[in-house]
Design an enzyme around this catalytic site. Structure first.
Site, short mmCIF file in Angstrom:
data_model
loop_
_atom_site.label_atom_id
_atom_site.label_comp_id
_atom_site.label_asym_id
_atom_site.label_seq_id
_atom_site.Cartn_x
_atom_site.Cartn_y
_atom_site.Cartn_z
N ASP A 1 0.86 -1.18 0.00
CA ASP A 1 0.00 0.00 0.00
C ASP A 1 0.90 1.23 0.00
OD1 ASP A 1 -2.35 -1.46 0.35
OD2 ASP A 1 -1.98 -1.64 2.50
N ASP B 1 -9.01 -7.34 2.88
CA ASP B 1 -7.63 -7.69 2.52
C ASP B 1 -7.32 -9.11 2.98
OD1 ASP B 1 -6.70 -5.38 1.30
OD2 ASP B 1 -6.26 -4.41 3.21
#
Lengths: 909, 282
Positions: free
Chosen positions: A329, A625
């Protein structure tokens, strides 16, 4: 056609329900057909079976055979110590099994965490009446009533709503409040604003919805299903150990059969051949390997924890070292997640216009300044802080609002503005709508632009100028927000607090005035560029997967050195349209960035990379996730911002959410693998002095120089701590200058076997046999004479053989500290644990040689100190020979200049 | 191939959703649709009313779709009665929804679904309805074995369902992972796996091409049942079409039963097809 695309009547008709809800009888019938609305545990292997597996893997089976033969020997020839041996081997099997079982036994809490997110009781309408029922009894067709604070029990289509806002964070990871209403939606199911998803929470307002799917088939259940069923498979190290044990088993079997036949041909008795078979198995099998590997991994995980990387699965320590791709990320991992306003832009560049821009930023803002502290989401806080510092505190009553929505990419508020406040030269106060968000969401709503305190119709030139300004701010790595306003002309609709307060969204968000742009910076973490460089040197590909726009992502990537050329940039919408093959093709490009992505896309990226043979580490924090974290070789959850579900599904938790910590952990992981190779060398070296006595016994017709219990004394006793000390060697800088380990590279490769079996091992074997024969000779033994097991000379001779192995293993532990570098160059005293290990080894050997208990267990007898002194030169010879070999290897065998090519052999030198 | 399609209707919502699959297949095949409700003796009157209501709703929907439809209501043992109707009317394929007992009982031994599979002379499509929100399947997952019997009918059924809903089709094969004694598991990339695609799957694809059905293919090694449900779950497929299990009870106990695994854990609607029409070239 999906449920979000239907009119309410059609929805009710499809679900065979009505505004009065289901009847109790129909609900019962549906419950019996569709089952309870609950998250179910995926069927897993029962614990006893898991433990049983540890007793029946390949290495264990070889040992069981060894134990079986020992027990059979005891039955055939009682009183020769074979019973003790049998039990010793069984103990080894159980010790190994318990070690591995404990390592693997981790309660899978991810599903428990998910279960906690579902509510217990919900309001439904049944038989036309409102009633409270247990959430697990909700069925498709039920009408549910929800209000602020409620959790949604199942996926449901909204049929009525009053300013209904939900928090979809448990599902999507996006924490912005999302509006839910009944209007039909033609887009993607998961993005539909007319669906309330199970596990999400109602933030404000109220509504009525009809349930269309329950339990494991909801979106939430889908995540639970994936989290529960996706298996990463064996770690690279586990696979390697399987291969090593099979090779060892094969070698043992061949040697056993061959020498059994030779023994038979040269006239050895069945009993002698039989004893030999057991000896060969015990000597060949590295009994101490599994516990040593496990302990070494445990030490590695402790070192990682000190570096703020919490490892949950021990084998992940080594897997980390083998990763070839890190999918990361951006916000919070690469950057600091500390937003700061860096630039503002207005069409005229005048101070008054900038002040107007900041007024919008201050009022169209959900952050607060309370008790000297800013509270709120980082972007909102940064805008409020900057505005306060420039134009001071502003107060204005907010009459209505449309919260930020990732589909609309904007938020709007309607505020009461007092006379004298407005942006124009002439004003009388009133209601003003303020909007902020992405350029593509706001510019199309604007018909005017604010210049010199006047509303000027926005023409093509001004539009282009604004877009160019937007792009140039983004190109500097800033997250850019666009601001606009609109003075609402009376008469106003009847005002009500909360939600849209009587306004119609479309009537407010049009004919707006473009006020300007504000660029915010989320600076990269200072340690990240160095970490990225380390990854590049180490041949690890870093792929950024971010929700930010491509220009911002690109600028940040350039700033941290992730991108140097012209990268491939794939945006979320484009990604959805691409086939797997197209994605594979793009992933093979040197530099690639995924922008405007949501967490749900990660699983696909990870799956494709894994199918292509990459070893993938992926970061994540949201519930959705979790499947990607499970699927990846290494799932990395964020310790600070991560949800419990993500943490449970991961293999590693970053305590500081920092990308650099991942790279440090990778370095540590590589070090652990390197160390495992070192102690595998060490352990395998001692196999030769354990095997050679048996060969001599069969071929030379001499008494057996080393008993099976003495072999176990080395493998599970004296070797253990020095081997563990080798596992504590610090990673060298050179480790991160190599490409990732080639998946085809074996733990037990030819060079390592050559070094252990044909170089170090034979020196130890010579030392052992020298000690054995020396004692026999001094004791008056004549060649061909067989001695009984309790003969003192014989016992002293085997003790000397064992002592020789232990002494040469002390030199060997230094030799195995490196494959090519001289021990003196890496620092003789740089690993103090080695000395502790050696001290333990010597004390244990003294116990075996001189203590009556040691003598009894291992059939040893005390030997004179002079024998120790006689054996020490062998250790010196081993050490110097290895230093010489390393010198030759460095000078003549190392390719020059060193090339970090994948697959470069780093084996036994 | 399908001129007469029968769909079994009962008091449960599942049967109504199942009937919609049958209706759409009938529409695309220009087949006659038989709506059949067999009331077991002792069925409560409320259930009877529910089933009749369902029959009425489906009939109206079928009429709106301009289908030739006929309703049949009988009393007695459902399997025996349906079997008689199939023989008498010359039904080509029977649609029936699975019941909860099919999922709960191992190898759905003794259930109505199993009896239908064993008894009927026509083809049988057992439908497990789990997600009512996906009304028209847009993405269909078709798991295929290495050796496929009745390739023509299976491909025909898949193609017609795909055409009926204008769906995209993904053919999916989950072979056993490759391994060698000393090497352990061998990793192959999707392209390498494709080279090992079994001939029957090629034939199946040829048939789909003949029907001009858009399809894609994918091979993922692993435990069959689990790999299928993971694929369906992660790619959000709307419907799975797979063949009925041909494994014996003993074989199912020893080697597991992928159809049963998918039936239990499917994240979307599932059609289990037991073809009844022989291949023309066989």
């Amino acid at each position: 056609m999906k449920i979000q695309t239907l009119e309410i009547e059609e929805v009710l008709s499809r679900l065979v329900t009505s505004g009065n809800g289901l009847t109790e009888e129909e609900a019962r019938r549906r419950l019996s057909e569709f089952g309870f609305n609950e998250i179910k545990e995926i069927k897993k292997k029962p614990l006893p079976l898991k433990f049983f597996t540890q007793l029946t893997h390949f290495l264990a089976i070889i040992l069981w055979i060894g134990a079986g033969l020992a027990f059979l020997s005891e039955y055939l020839r009682p009183g020769e110590g074979m019973l003790t041996l049998g039990f010793a081997i069984v103990s080894v099997i159980f010790i190994n099994a318990i070690f591995t079982f404990v390592q693997e036994y981790r309660a899978e809490k991810a599903l428990d965490e998910l279960k906690k997110l579902l509510p217990f009781f919900v309001s439904v309408i049944r038989d036309g009446k409102k009633k409270e029922i247990h959430a697990r009894e909700v069925v498709p067709g039920d009408l549910i009533l929800v209000s602020a604070g409620d959790k949604i029990p199942a996926d449901a289509r909204i049929i009525e709503s009053v300013a209904l806002k939900v928090n979809n964070a448990p599902l999507t990871g996006e924490s912005e409040p999302m509006i839910r209403d009944k209007r039909i939606f033609l887009g993607e199911f998961i993005e539909s604003p007319n669906i309330a998803f199970a596990g999400t929470t109602v933030l404000s307002g109220s509504g009525k919805a009809v349930v269309f799917v329950t339990g494991m088939r909801t979106e939430f259940g889908r995540i639970a299903h994936l989290t529960g069923t996706v298996e990463a498979g064996l770690s690279p190290l586990q696979k390697e150990i399987v291969k090593v044990t099979r090779v060892v088993a094969f070698i043992s079997a061949i040697m056993g059969i061959a020498f059994f036949a030779i023994g038979y041909l040269i006239g050895r008795t069945f009993w002698e051949n039989y004893l030999f078979a057991i000896g060969i198995i015990v000597a060949n099998v590295p009994e101490g390997l599994l516990p040593t590997v496990t302990l070494s991994l445990a030490m590695g995980s402790q070192r990682m924890a000190k570096k703020k990387a919490l490892i949950k699965t021990l084998t992940s320590v080594e897997t980390l070292g083998s990763v070839t791709v890190i999918c990361t990320d951006k916000t919070g991992t690469i950057t600091q997640n500390k937003m700061e306003v860096k630039r503002t832009w207005t069409a005229d560049g005048r101070e008054q216009t900038t002040d107007s821009l900041l007024k919008i930023a201050s009022l169209c803002n959900d952050a607060e300044f309370i008790d000297g502290e800013y509270r709120g989401e980082p972007t909102e806080t940064a805008l409020l802080k900057y505005s306060r510092e420039k134009i001071g505190d502003l107060r204005s009553e907010r009459m209505s609002e449309i919260p930020f929505d990732s589909d609309r990419k904007r938020m709007t508020t309607v505020n009461i503005i007092l006379p004298g406040f407005s942006f124009l030269k002439e004003n009388s106060g009133g209601l003003v709508a303020f909007t902020k968000g992405a350029m593509e969401g706001i510019l199309p709503l604007c018909t005017h632009i604010l210049i010199n305190e006047e509303k000027i119709p926005i023409n093509e030139n001004l539009r282009e100028e604004s877009i160019n300004a937007y792009h140039s701010l983004m190109d500097t790595g800033l997250r850019v927000l666009t601001f606009a306003y609109k003075e609402i002309i009376p008469p106003y609709p009847p005002l009500a607090k909360g939600g849209m307060g009587g306004f119609v969204v479309e009537e407010i968000e049009n004919n707006m005035v473009f006020a300007g742009l504000i660029g915010l910076e989320d600076p990269p973490r200072p340690e990240v560029p160095e970490a990225i460089k380390k990854c590049q040197d180490a041949g690890i590909k870093v792929i950024m997967i971010t929700g930010d726009g491509s220009r911002t992502a690109l600028a940040i990537s350039r700033e941290i050195g992730l991108v140097k050329g012209i990268p491939v940039i794939i945006e979320g919408d484009e990604f959805l349209m691409m086939s797997d093959r197209e994605i594979i093709k793009n992933l093979s490009e040197k530099e690639i960035i995924f922008a405007r992505m949501t967490p749900k896309h990660k699983m696909r990226v990870v799956s494709i990379l894994k199918e292509e043979g990459e070893r993938v580490a992926v970061t994540g924090d949201g519930v959705n996730d979790a499947p990607a974290l499970k699927k990846a070789d290494i799932g990395i959850a964020m310790g600070i911002t991560g949800t419990d579900v993500a943490k449970e599904a991961s293999d590693m938790v970053l305590l500081d959410d920092n990308f650099a910590t991942i790279v440090n952990a990778v370095e540590e992981g590589r070090g652990v693998y390197e160390n495992i190779r070192k102690f595998v060398s060490y352990i395998f070296s001692s196999n030769i002095p354990e095997i050679v006595p048996y060969l001599s016994y069969v071929l030379l017709r001499i008494p057996l120089p080393l008993t099976i219990m003495q072999i176990l004394a080395v493998d599970l006793g004296t070797d253990m701590l020095p081997a563990l000390a080798l596992g504590a060697e610090k990673p060298t800088e050179e480790l991160m200058k190599r490409p990732p380990r080639d998946p085809k590279e074996r733990l037990l490769n030819l060079k390592l076997v050559n070094r252990a079996y044909f170089f170090l091992g034979p020196i130890e074997a010579v030392a052992g046999l020298f000690g054995f024969f020396y004692v026999l000779k001094v004791g008056g033994w004549k060649w061909g004479e067989m001695l009984s097991p309790d003969n003192l000379i014989y016992m002293q001779a085997t003790t000397a053989c064992l002592t020789a192995i232990v002494i040469t293993q002390i030199a060997n532990v230094f030799a195995c500290r490196s494959f090519k570098e001289s021990v003196f160059s890496i620092g003789l005293f740089s690993n103090r644990l080695i000395f502790a290990g050696i001290a333990f080894e010597i004390v244990l050997q003294l116990f075996i040689v001189y203590h009556p208990w040691g003598n009894k267990i291992f059939s040893t007898a005390p030997i004179a100190s002079g024998i120790w002194l006689l054996l020490i030169p062998f250790a010196v010879i081993l050490f110097l020979s290895e230093e010489m070999r390393k010198l030759i290897s460095r000078r003549y065998l190392t390719p020059s200049p060193p090339s970090p090519l994948r697959g470069e052999d780093r084996g036994g030198g | 191939m399908y001129r007469k399609i029968l769909t079994a209707v009962n008091e449960h919502l599942n049967s109504e959703i199942t009937a919609r699959y049958a209706m759409n297949l009938a529409r695309i095949c220009d087949a006659k649709l038989y709506l059949c409700f067999i009331a077991e003796r002792g069925l409560p009157s409320a259930s009877l009313e529910n089933a009749e209501e369902a029959m009425r709703r489906i009939f109206i929907e079928a009429s709106k779709m301009d289908l030739r439809a006929e309703t049949i209501t009988e009393t007695g043992d459902p399997v025996r009665m349906v079997s008689e109707i199939v023989r008498h009317e010359g039904i080509d394929i029977v649609f029936a929804s699975t019941r909860r007992e099919d999922v709960e009982k191992r190898f759905f031994a003794g259930t109505v679904a199993r009896r239908l599979l064993l008894t009927l002379t026509s083809s049988v499509a057992l439908v497990r309805v789990v997600h009512i929100g996906r009304i028209h399947p847009k993405e269909i997952l078709v798991p295929l074995k290495a050796r496929i019997d009745h390739v023509e009918e299976r491909a025909y059924f898949t193609a017609k369902i795909a055409q009926a809903f204008s769906s995209k089709t993904l053919l999916f094969h989950a072979p056993k992972p490759l391994s060698r004694f000393f090497h352990g598991e061998i990793h192959l990339s999707p392209l390498e796996w494709e080279k090992k695609l079994p001939d029957d799957i090629y034939h199946f694809m040829e048939h789909l091409r003949r029907y001009r059905v858009i399809h894609d293919g994918r091979m993922v090694p692993g435990v069959t049942g689990r790999t299928i449900t993971i694929e369906a779950s992660s790619k959000r497929h709307d419907l799975i079409i797979m063949g009925a299990s041909e494994r014996s009870l003993l074989s199912s106990i020893l080697k597991g039963n992928p159809v049963e695994d998918v039936l239990r854990d499917t994240p979307c609607d599932l059609i289990i097809l037991r073809p009844g029409h022989e291949d023309t070239d066989s």
